[in-house]
Structures are given as structure tokens and as C-alpha cells.
Write an enzyme that holds these catalytic residues in place. Structure first.
Site, short mmCIF file in Angstrom:
data_model
loop_
_atom_site.label_atom_id
_atom_site.label_comp_id
_atom_site.label_asym_id
_atom_site.label_seq_id
_atom_site.Cartn_x
_atom_site.Cartn_y
_atom_site.Cartn_z
N VAL A 139 0.55 -1.24 -0.17
CA VAL A 139 0.17 -0.39 -0.24
C VAL A 139 1.08 0.97 0.26
O VAL A 139 1.90 1.68 1.02
CB VAL A 139 -0.65 0.04 1.10
CG1 VAL A 139 -2.00 1.25 0.94
CG2 VAL A 139 -1.58 -1.04 0.80
N ARG A 153 -6.29 4.26 5.02
CA ARG A 153 -7.75 4.20 4.43
C ARG A 153 -8.68 3.20 3.21
O ARG A 153 -9.14 3.35 2.96
CB ARG A 153 -7.19 5.21 3.39
CG ARG A 153 -6.50 6.18 4.06
CD ARG A 153 -5.86 7.87 2.53
NE ARG A 153 -6.72 8.07 1.95
CZ ARG A 153 -6.67 8.31 1.09
NH1 ARG A 153 -5.17 9.42 0.26
NH2 ARG A 153 -7.36 8.86 -0.49
N GLY A 154 -8.35 1.83 5.04
CA GLY A 154 -8.77 0.47 4.52
C GLY A 154 -7.85 0.00 2.83
O GLY A 154 -9.15 -0.69 2.54
N LEU A 210 -5.69 -1.47 2.16
CA LEU A 210 -5.32 -3.40 2.41
C LEU A 210 -6.91 -4.47 2.65
O LEU A 210 -6.59 -5.16 1.75
CB LEU A 210 -3.97 -3.70 3.59
CG LEU A 210 -4.22 -4.39 3.78
CD1 LEU A 210 -3.60 -5.47 3.03
CD2 LEU A 210 -3.02 -5.37 5.36
N THR A 211 -7.47 -3.15 3.36
CA THR A 211 -8.79 -4.21 3.75
C THR A 211 -9.43 -4.24 2.90
O THR A 211 -10.02 -5.33 2.73
CB THR A 211 -9.45 -3.35 5.01
OG1 THR A 211 -8.97 -3.20 6.25
CG2 THR A 211 -11.08 -3.78 5.79
N TYR A 229 -1.53 -9.67 10.08
CA TYR A 229 -2.57 -9.93 9.46
C TYR A 229 -3.60 -11.21 10.32
O TYR A 229 -4.39 -11.31 9.87
CB TYR A 229 -1.50 -11.25 9.33
CG TYR A 229 -0.67 -10.55 7.09
CD1 TYR A 229 -2.05 -10.17 5.99
CD2 TYR A 229 0.20 -10.15 7.17
CE1 TYR A 229 -1.22 -9.05 5.25
CE2 TYR A 229 0.80 -9.26 6.13
CZ TYR A 229 0.25 -8.91 5.46
OH TYR A 229 1.00 -7.86 4.00
N PHE A 275 7.61 -17.33 0.21
CA PHE A 275 6.97 -16.85 -1.00
C PHE A 275 6.22 -15.13 -1.29
O PHE A 275 6.13 -14.96 -0.22
CB PHE A 275 5.74 -17.57 -2.13
CG PHE A 275 4.89 -18.46 -0.94
CD1 PHE A 275 3.43 -16.75 -1.07
CD2 PHE A 275 4.67 -18.86 -0.56
CE1 PHE A 275 2.52 -17.52 0.22
CE2 PHE A 275 3.46 -19.45 0.24
CZ PHE A 275 2.83 -18.73 0.36
#
Length: 414
Positions: free
Chosen positions: A81, A88-89, A91-92, A120, A414
Site C-alpha cells: 500500500v 484508508r482501508g 489493504l482491507t 494479518y 513466497f
């Protein structure tokens, strides 16, 4: 308001630049090309603010070994991000879209390696496997409590990566079934991640080397993949040559002993380092001198998310009979929330709604994910106050059902 959508091939380089910005990275041209090629094989989701790419997430199309089965499992990577759009949302939104797609594709689980462990858990991921770093003082012969397998050792030509994969690839694929938590490793990952000429994180390491054990013409009984680094006497103190172990697989403890013994005997080296070994590595028991063989670090490795709890629980095998009512919460995927009766055992499992029935255990999906591969015990989470046990012995019963002969483990980062 950002727009979440597929990232086209034409935007892959923009996505990589965002990731390099976020992870403070400046890879060389060869590594950039490899990352670009890798993302061609991945699902790619971006967050766009107008024309600007401000968030990115990719997913490998993996299958993951779970007890008694192999389940589809997207492997999330390059989660990024922009610093201008944090909190600011973004990633959500990216995570919600990726989990939605996983559910639609029939993937009951998802996995990732966390760059920051604090991030996470709030998305329902639990630390499902552990890794340890082992160091061997190889300035003297490796002392063993068991007799090493004396069948021949031979080098595999890694200048021909495809030929090397033909030798050890089938063995690795068969070994995946012996431990839960291992993702599939296709030809691209073998040749472009594991057998590249140069290690991306340490350019002073040698090209990859492979030693296998077994009579010529017979099936491989074990192998080790490693690189070496020469000694450094340019500073005030001399640093001995190092053997860096990437992977060691063996049919028996005696085969493993032969491979470790060989590594510790390599000329012009004084240290063997192995990152990401399983916490129950037999070496830690058959080494005769634990001052010579030391665990120098332990860390959470693979993080797991149960996308469809019912499909995940019924898709794996169970070591012992268990019948419990679970009260589960899942803030991100409401379909997983509620009370459910789990009835499982060596002959299969069923998972059905149990509305109105008293729960035996109350827990969040994050904790169930941590326990799912058998690498975390529910009784420990009860003791930590993270799981509520309403019926005495319920957590121990769940642990008995989830138990595996070997601890879940992977070194496939990974």
C-alpha cells in the site's frame, strides 16, 4: 474512494515499483525481470485512485499439503500500500476482494508469509507453522549418535536446472505429503526461485549445489540443496567459509545424518547454517553435541486463513475421534460465524450448524487457523486466554484430532 480491480499485464512494472517503494528495495535488473515473470503467473489485484496504482496484492495458484490431503490455496505475495494511502482501508479492500475470489474459486484456505506479524491477524490469519535456524560448528567433524547411511553421495549438475529438477523434483513432491503446510512447487519456481545462478539476498554465495544419496540407477533416498560462501579475512577478524542450506530431505534419519555429515566436512568452511528448518528436525536429537549444533532463532513461518471453515475441516484427515460444538467468530467472512457441530475421526468429518446448542469451545477463526495444521495446540491458546473452553477437556480433544506425526512446516517463502 479507491477502485479495486484486476491489474493488467501492462501495469505489472508499476506494481513492482510500488512494492519496491514499500519494502525499501532496489533489486538488480535480473531480479526485476524474475519478479515480472513471476507476476505473469499470479492473480493480480490493485487499488486505483484515479489512474494511480496505490495498492497491490498478488496470489500464487498453489495447492497446500494438509493432513491426509492437498487443498487449493492461493499464496498471497507482494502485498503493498502506498505510503500516501495508508490507514484508508486500502489493504482491507484488497484482502476482502482476494478472499472473495478464493471462496468463489473453491479454495477453502489461503496462506502468506507476513512481513510484519502484527498486520494479518486482524484479517483472520493465524501462524500455522514454525521455523528454526540451525547452525553447526564445522571446524571439527560432526558428532553423531547414530550411524550415517553409507550409500554413495553424488553431485547433481545444477547448470542444467531442468535436469536437476528431474532428479529431485519427484522426491520433493512425494515428501510434501509427509508434512502439512507445504505448497506445490512447479517448474517455474524450481528454476527461477530455487535454482537461480545467484542468490538475490546474498550475491557472494555460490551457485546452487545439490547432493543426493543413493545407489546410481536407484531412486533418490534424500538430497540437500545448498550454496557456499568463502571465508573473509579482509577485516580485523577472520570469518570462516559458510555452507548455507536451503533444503534437506531424507527418507530416514540415517540418510539425513549422511547429508549433514557431508555438509559439515566441506573443505574451507567452518560453519553450516540452515534457515527455516522444522522445529522437530531429527538432527536436533541425533547430534551428539548440542554445543556444536545450535538453534539460533525460532520464528512464525506460514500464516494460514480458513476461507471456508467447513470445507477446510472436512477436507483434512483426523487422527482421533472428536465431537465438539464450536462457537466461531469471523469478522471478515460472516458465513464462518456461528455455532457448528464438528464430528470427525479417522473415517471422515462432518461440520454442521448447531444453533441453540451450548458451545464446548469459543474461538476466533484466527485461532482455529493456527491450530488447523496441528502446529499450534488449542490447550495453549486456552492457557493464553485466546480460546474459551466451556467443557473440560474440549481443547485437548480438538488437539488429539488435529495431531500429526510430524510438525507442519515449510521453507517455501513466497
Amino acid at each position: 474512494m479507491v477502485d479495486i480491480r484486476e491489474v493488467p499485464e501492462s501495469d505489472i512494472d508499476r506494481a513492482l515499483e510500488l512494492a519496491y517503494l514499500v519494502f525499501h528495495d532496489r533489486p538488480e535488473k535480473e531480479a526485476r525481470e524474475r519478479h515480472h515473470d513471476m507476476l505473469l503467473h499470479c492473480t493480480r489485484i490493485g487499488a486505483y485512485d484515479g489512474d494511480a496504482l496505490v495498492g497491490f496484492m498478488a496470489a500464487h495458484d498453489f495447492r497446500l499439503s494438509v493432513p491426509g490431503a492437498d487443498l487449493p490455496c492461493p499464496g498471497l505475495t507482494f502485498v503493498s500500500v502506498s505510503p500516501t494511502h495508508r490507514r484508508r482501508g486500502v489493504l482491507t479492500s484488497l484482502m476482502g476482494e482476494m478472499l472473495r475470489r478464493a471462496g468463489e474459486a473453491g479454495s477453502p484456505i489461503a496462506a502468506l508469509w507476513a512481513s510484519e506479524a502484527a498486520i494479518y491477524g486482524r484479517f483472520g490469519y493465524g501462524s500455522a507453522t514454525q521455523g528454526v535456524t540451525i547452525e553447526i560448528d564445522s571446524t571439527r567433524p560432526l558428532a553423531l549418535r547414530i550411524e550415517a547411511d553409507r550409500r554413495p553421495l553424488r553431485l547433481v549438475d545444477t547448470s542444467d536446472p531442468e535436469g536437476a529438477v528431474a532428479v529431485i523434483g519427484p522426491y520433493h513432491e512425494a515428501a510434501r505429503a509427509t508434512r502439512a503446510g507445504r505448497p506445490t512447487r512447479g517448474e517455474w519456481r524450481w528454476t527461477e526461485e530455487w535454482l537461480t545462478e545467484q542468490d538475490e539476498e546474498d550475491e557472494e554465495l555460490s551457485p546452487p549445489r545439490i547432493i543426493v544419496l543413493g545407489e546410481p540407477g536407484e531412486p533418490v533416498a534424500g538430497y540437500v540443496l545448498y550454496r557456499t560462501k568463502p571465508e573473509d579475512d579482509s577485516g580485523p577478524t577472520r570469518t570462516p567459509g559458510r555452507v548455507q542450506v536451503y533444503e534437506l530431505e531424507a527418507d530416514t534419519p540415517a540418510v539425513a545424518a549422511a547429508l549433514w555429515e557431508c555438509l559439515a566436512s566441506l573443505d574451507l568452511t567452518g560453519r553450516v547454517c540452515a534457515w527455516g528448518r522444522p522445529a522437530d528436525d531429527p538432527l536436533l536429537h541425533f547430534a551428539a553435541d548440542r554445543d556444536q549444533v545450535r538453534v539460533t532463532a525460532a520464528f512464525p513461518a506460514l500464516w494460514l486463513r480458513l476461507v471456508d471453515v467447513g470445507a477446510a475441516l472436512t477436507g483434512r484427515s483426523w487422527a482421533a475421534p472428536v465431537e465438539l460444538v464450536l462457537e466461531l467468530t469471523d469478522a471478515r467472512l460472516p458465513a464462518n460465524t456461528g455455532r457448528f457441530r464438528l464430528k470427525a475421526g479417522p473415517h471422515g468429518a462432518a461440520y454442521e450448524p448447531a444453533d441453540g446448542q451450548a458451545p464446548d469451545l469459543s474461538l476466533d477463526v484466527r485461532e482455529l487457523a493456527a491450530c488447523y495444521l496441528g502446529g499450534t495446540r488449542a490447550v495453549e491458546l486456552v492457557a493464553a486466554g485466546l480460546v474459551a473452553e466451556h467443557a473440560p477437556g474440549a481443547a485437548a480433544a480438538l488437539d488429539a484430532g488435529l495431531r500429526t506425526a510430524l510438525l507442519a512446516h515449510t521453507a517455501d517463502e513466497f
